[in-house]
Design an enzyme around this catalytic site. Sequence first.
Site, PDB file in Angstrom:
ATOM      1  N   CYS A  51       4.059  35.627 -24.747  1.00  0.00           N
ATOM      2  CA  CYS A  51       5.012  36.717 -25.053  1.00  0.00           C
ATOM      3  C   CYS A  51       4.632  37.552 -26.068  1.00  0.00           C
ATOM      4  CB  CYS A  51       6.572  35.965 -25.377  1.00  0.00           C
ATOM      5  SG  CYS A  51       7.387  35.108 -23.911  1.00  0.00           S
ATOM      6  N   GLN A  52       4.784  38.743 -25.646  1.00  0.00           N
ATOM      7  CA  GLN A  52       4.299  40.092 -26.730  1.00  0.00           C
ATOM      8  C   GLN A  52       5.496  39.883 -27.957  1.00  0.00           C
ATOM      9  OE1 GLN A  52       4.781  43.928 -25.062  1.00  0.00           O
ATOM     10  NE2 GLN A  52       3.433  44.828 -26.703  1.00  0.00           N
TER      11      GLN A  52
END
Length: 139
Positions: A51-52
């Site tokens: 996940c960013q």
Amino acid sequence: MTINEIQNELVEDFAFFTDWMEKYEYIIQLGKEVPLIDEQYKTEEYIIKGCQSKVWLYPEVKDGKVFFTADSDAIITKGLVSLMVKVLSGHTAKEIVDADLYFVDEIGLKEHLSPTRANGLLSMIKQMKLYAVALQVNA
């Protein structure tokens, strides 16, 4: 409710909105309702890789069912993890592992998320299923 019943309810909820701005607002609203992870679990161990944004997810077994708590430092991502918690939390590990999460395609999430958010959503799903597999093995 079964996982599929919850998914069907979400598909109906999303069908009510006419455009994606309204759908994003609904996702953000869901993020405000996610069962928040205890601060002690906001550690590297519970961060979802891929996940960013930072997303923490903690699984716990109560009475043979898996319950998830979560949080994120981004409002859309918090809404996305909230969707996943809403669908998968409160079910057995086997039900989670076996779940076909068709609602993601049916509400059009993959087409309307940026590639990094779509990858993050897939990482959330993968991590929740991995937790369920691990909890199934330990049961």
